[in-house]
Design a protein around this motif. Structure first.
Motif, PDB file in Angstrom:
ATOM      1  N   GLY A  12     -23.871 -34.955   5.484  1.00  0.00           N
ATOM      2  CA  GLY A  12     -22.947 -33.926   5.923  1.00  0.00           C
ATOM      3  C   GLY A  12     -23.101 -32.677   5.071  1.00  0.00           C
ATOM      4  O   GLY A  12     -23.562 -32.727   3.939  1.00  0.00           O
ATOM      5  N   ILE A  13     -22.715 -31.559   5.652  1.00  0.00           N
ATOM      6  CA  ILE A  13     -22.718 -30.295   4.918  1.00  0.00           C
ATOM      7  C   ILE A  13     -21.317 -29.718   5.024  1.00  0.00           C
ATOM      8  O   ILE A  13     -20.818 -29.466   6.109  1.00  0.00           O
ATOM      9  N   GLY A  14     -20.673 -29.547   3.867  1.00  0.00           N
ATOM     10  CA  GLY A  14     -19.322 -28.990   3.836  1.00  0.00           C
ATOM     11  C   GLY A  14     -19.342 -27.562   3.322  1.00  0.00           C
ATOM     12  O   GLY A  14     -20.353 -27.066   2.834  1.00  0.00           O
ATOM     13  N   SER A  15     -18.219 -26.901   3.462  1.00  0.00           N
ATOM     14  CA  SER A  15     -18.061 -25.520   2.998  1.00  0.00           C
ATOM     15  C   SER A  15     -19.058 -24.587   3.670  1.00  0.00           C
ATOM     16  O   SER A  15     -19.522 -23.627   3.072  1.00  0.00           O
ATOM     17  N   PHE A  34     -23.293 -30.830   0.028  1.00  0.00           N
ATOM     18  CA  PHE A  34     -23.940 -31.905   0.777  1.00  0.00           C
ATOM     19  C   PHE A  34     -23.314 -33.227   0.373  1.00  0.00           C
ATOM     20  O   PHE A  34     -23.016 -33.449  -0.792  1.00  0.00           O
ATOM     21  N   PHE A  35     -23.110 -34.103   1.348  1.00  0.00           N
ATOM     22  CA  PHE A  35     -22.547 -35.419   1.053  1.00  0.00           C
ATOM     23  C   PHE A  35     -23.070 -36.427   2.063  1.00  0.00           C
ATOM     24  O   PHE A  35     -23.483 -36.069   3.163  1.00  0.00           O
ATOM     25  N   TYR A  36     -23.083 -37.677   1.653  1.00  0.00           N
ATOM     26  CA  TYR A  36     -23.510 -38.764   2.542  1.00  0.00           C
ATOM     27  C   TYR A  36     -22.298 -39.376   3.233  1.00  0.00           C
ATOM     28  O   TYR A  36     -21.237 -39.495   2.656  1.00  0.00           O
ATOM     29  N   LYS A  37     -22.493 -39.759   4.487  1.00  0.00           N
ATOM     30  CA  LYS A  37     -21.472 -40.480   5.232  1.00  0.00           C
ATOM     31  C   LYS A  37     -22.001 -41.904   5.431  1.00  0.00           C
ATOM     32  O   LYS A  37     -23.189 -42.099   5.641  1.00  0.00           O
ATOM     33  N   PRO A  38     -21.124 -42.892   5.360  1.00  0.00           N
ATOM     34  CA  PRO A  38     -21.604 -44.270   5.523  1.00  0.00           C
ATOM     35  C   PRO A  38     -22.099 -44.535   6.938  1.00  0.00           C
ATOM     36  O   PRO A  38     -21.478 -44.101   7.906  1.00  0.00           O
ATOM     37  N   ILE A  39     -23.213 -45.223   7.048  1.00  0.00           N
ATOM     38  CA  ILE A  39     -23.732 -45.570   8.378  1.00  0.00           C
ATOM     39  C   ILE A  39     -23.149 -46.883   8.870  1.00  0.00           C
ATOM     40  O   ILE A  39     -23.422 -47.303   9.975  1.00  0.00           O
ATOM     41  N   LYS A  57      -7.401 -34.520   8.248  1.00  0.00           N
ATOM     42  CA  LYS A  57      -7.969 -33.456   9.078  1.00  0.00           C
ATOM     43  C   LYS A  57      -8.993 -34.090  10.011  1.00  0.00           C
ATOM     44  O   LYS A  57      -9.898 -34.780   9.569  1.00  0.00           O
ATOM     45  N   PHE A  58      -8.815 -33.862  11.308  1.00  0.00           N
ATOM     46  CA  PHE A  58      -9.731 -34.362  12.311  1.00  0.00           C
ATOM     47  C   PHE A  58     -10.516 -33.182  12.874  1.00  0.00           C
ATOM     48  O   PHE A  58      -9.940 -32.134  13.152  1.00  0.00           O
ATOM     49  N   GLU A  59     -11.801 -33.357  13.032  1.00  0.00           N
ATOM     50  CA  GLU A  59     -12.630 -32.308  13.601  1.00  0.00           C
ATOM     51  C   GLU A  59     -13.697 -32.933  14.498  1.00  0.00           C
ATOM     52  O   GLU A  59     -14.144 -34.049  14.256  1.00  0.00           O
ATOM     53  N   SER A  60     -14.098 -32.176  15.495  1.00  0.00           N
ATOM     54  CA  SER A  60     -15.303 -32.527  16.249  1.00  0.00           C
ATOM     55  C   SER A  60     -16.441 -31.782  15.581  1.00  0.00           C
ATOM     56  O   SER A  60     -16.335 -30.588  15.316  1.00  0.00           O
ATOM     57  N   GLU A  61     -17.493 -32.485  15.277  1.00  0.00           N
ATOM     58  CA  GLU A  61     -18.609 -31.903  14.533  1.00  0.00           C
ATOM     59  C   GLU A  61     -19.870 -31.893  15.387  1.00  0.00           C
ATOM     60  O   GLU A  61     -20.130 -32.834  16.134  1.00  0.00           O
ATOM     61  N   GLY A  90     -15.274 -36.015  12.790  1.00  0.00           N
ATOM     62  CA  GLY A  90     -15.111 -35.768  11.366  1.00  0.00           C
ATOM     63  C   GLY A  90     -13.681 -36.069  10.965  1.00  0.00           C
ATOM     64  O   GLY A  90     -12.744 -35.542  11.567  1.00  0.00           O
ATOM     65  N   VAL A  91     -13.514 -36.920   9.990  1.00  0.00           N
ATOM     66  CA  VAL A  91     -12.187 -37.264   9.480  1.00  0.00           C
ATOM     67  C   VAL A  91     -12.217 -37.039   7.978  1.00  0.00           C
ATOM     68  O   VAL A  91     -13.039 -37.617   7.281  1.00  0.00           O
ATOM     69  N   THR A  92     -11.344 -36.173   7.500  1.00  0.00           N
ATOM     70  CA  THR A  92     -11.329 -35.821   6.087  1.00  0.00           C
ATOM     71  C   THR A  92      -9.953 -36.067   5.504  1.00  0.00           C
ATOM     72  O   THR A  92      -8.944 -35.791   6.152  1.00  0.00           O
ATOM     73  N   THR A  93      -9.922 -36.580   4.300  1.00  0.00           N
ATOM     74  CA  THR A  93      -8.678 -36.717   3.546  1.00  0.00           C
ATOM     75  C   THR A  93      -8.793 -35.800   2.333  1.00  0.00           C
ATOM     76  O   THR A  93      -9.360 -36.198   1.323  1.00  0.00           O
ATOM     77  N   PRO A  94      -8.289 -34.567   2.443  1.00  0.00           N
ATOM     78  CA  PRO A  94      -8.468 -33.598   1.353  1.00  0.00           C
ATOM     79  C   PRO A  94      -7.989 -34.087   0.001  1.00  0.00           C
ATOM     80  O   PRO A  94      -8.593 -33.764  -1.019  1.00  0.00           O
ATOM     81  N   GLN A  95      -6.941 -34.897  -0.052  1.00  0.00           N
ATOM     82  CA  GLN A  95      -6.436 -35.344  -1.353  1.00  0.00           C
ATOM     83  C   GLN A  95      -7.432 -36.256  -2.062  1.00  0.00           C
ATOM     84  O   GLN A  95      -7.381 -36.416  -3.271  1.00  0.00           O
ATOM     85  N   LEU A  96      -8.385 -36.835  -1.354  1.00  0.00           N
ATOM     86  CA  LEU A  96      -9.386 -37.696  -1.974  1.00  0.00           C
ATOM     87  C   LEU A  96     -10.750 -37.027  -2.109  1.00  0.00           C
ATOM     88  O   LEU A  96     -11.583 -37.475  -2.872  1.00  0.00           O
ATOM     89  N   THR A  97     -11.004 -35.961  -1.347  1.00  0.00           N
ATOM     90  CA  THR A  97     -12.351 -35.411  -1.308  1.00  0.00           C
ATOM     91  C   THR A  97     -12.512 -34.067  -1.993  1.00  0.00           C
ATOM     92  O   THR A  97     -13.625 -33.681  -2.294  1.00  0.00           O
ATOM     93  N   TYR A  98     -11.457 -33.339  -2.214  1.00  0.00           N
ATOM     94  CA  TYR A  98     -11.609 -31.996  -2.777  1.00  0.00           C
ATOM     95  C   TYR A  98     -11.033 -31.908  -4.174  1.00  0.00           C
ATOM     96  O   TYR A  98      -9.994 -32.433  -4.485  1.00  0.00           O
TER      97      TYR A  98
END
Length: 102
Positions: A12-15, A34-39, A57-61, A90-98
């Motif tokens: 994944g590519i963030g920011s 850059f980050f890896y997502k589990p397969i 946060k839910f997103e369509s990527e 895309g599912v993000t939990t900002p309190q754990l990832t940022y």
């Protein structure tokens, strides 16, 4: 509908995009993150959210499917490595990832 290929890694590519300037980080981000997502996540299963998470946060990527090893290539060679495009969730939990200091 099934995936046409099985991924061996998801990067994944963030920011790299913000639709509202209010969502910009406090500090300027000079390079995408850059980050890896589990397969191991099954795209046909529901996303399980831990109870202690208070913001999701839910997103369509847009996903670009790369076929082969693309290393040290020129911009004109990029299209030779694109297998196709698809949509992913895309599912993000900002309190754990940022971390505000990144």
């Amino acid at each position: 509908m099934l995936a046409s290929i099985t991924p061996n890694q998801i990067i994944g590519i963030g920011s790299n995009y913000v639709s509202d300037t209010a969502n910009l980080p406090a500090n300027e981000v000079k390079h995408p993150v850059f980050f890896y997502k589990p397969i191991s996540i099954d795209p046909n299963q529901n996303v399980k959210i831990p109870m202690e998470i208070n913001e999701i946060k839910f997103e369509s990527e847009l996903a670009v499917v790369i076929d082969g090893v693309a290393k040290n290539i020129t911009p004109s060679e990029v299209s030779q490595y694109i297998f196709g495009y698809t949509i992913c969730k895309g599912v993000t939990t900002p309190q754990l990832t940022y971390d505000e200091g990144y």
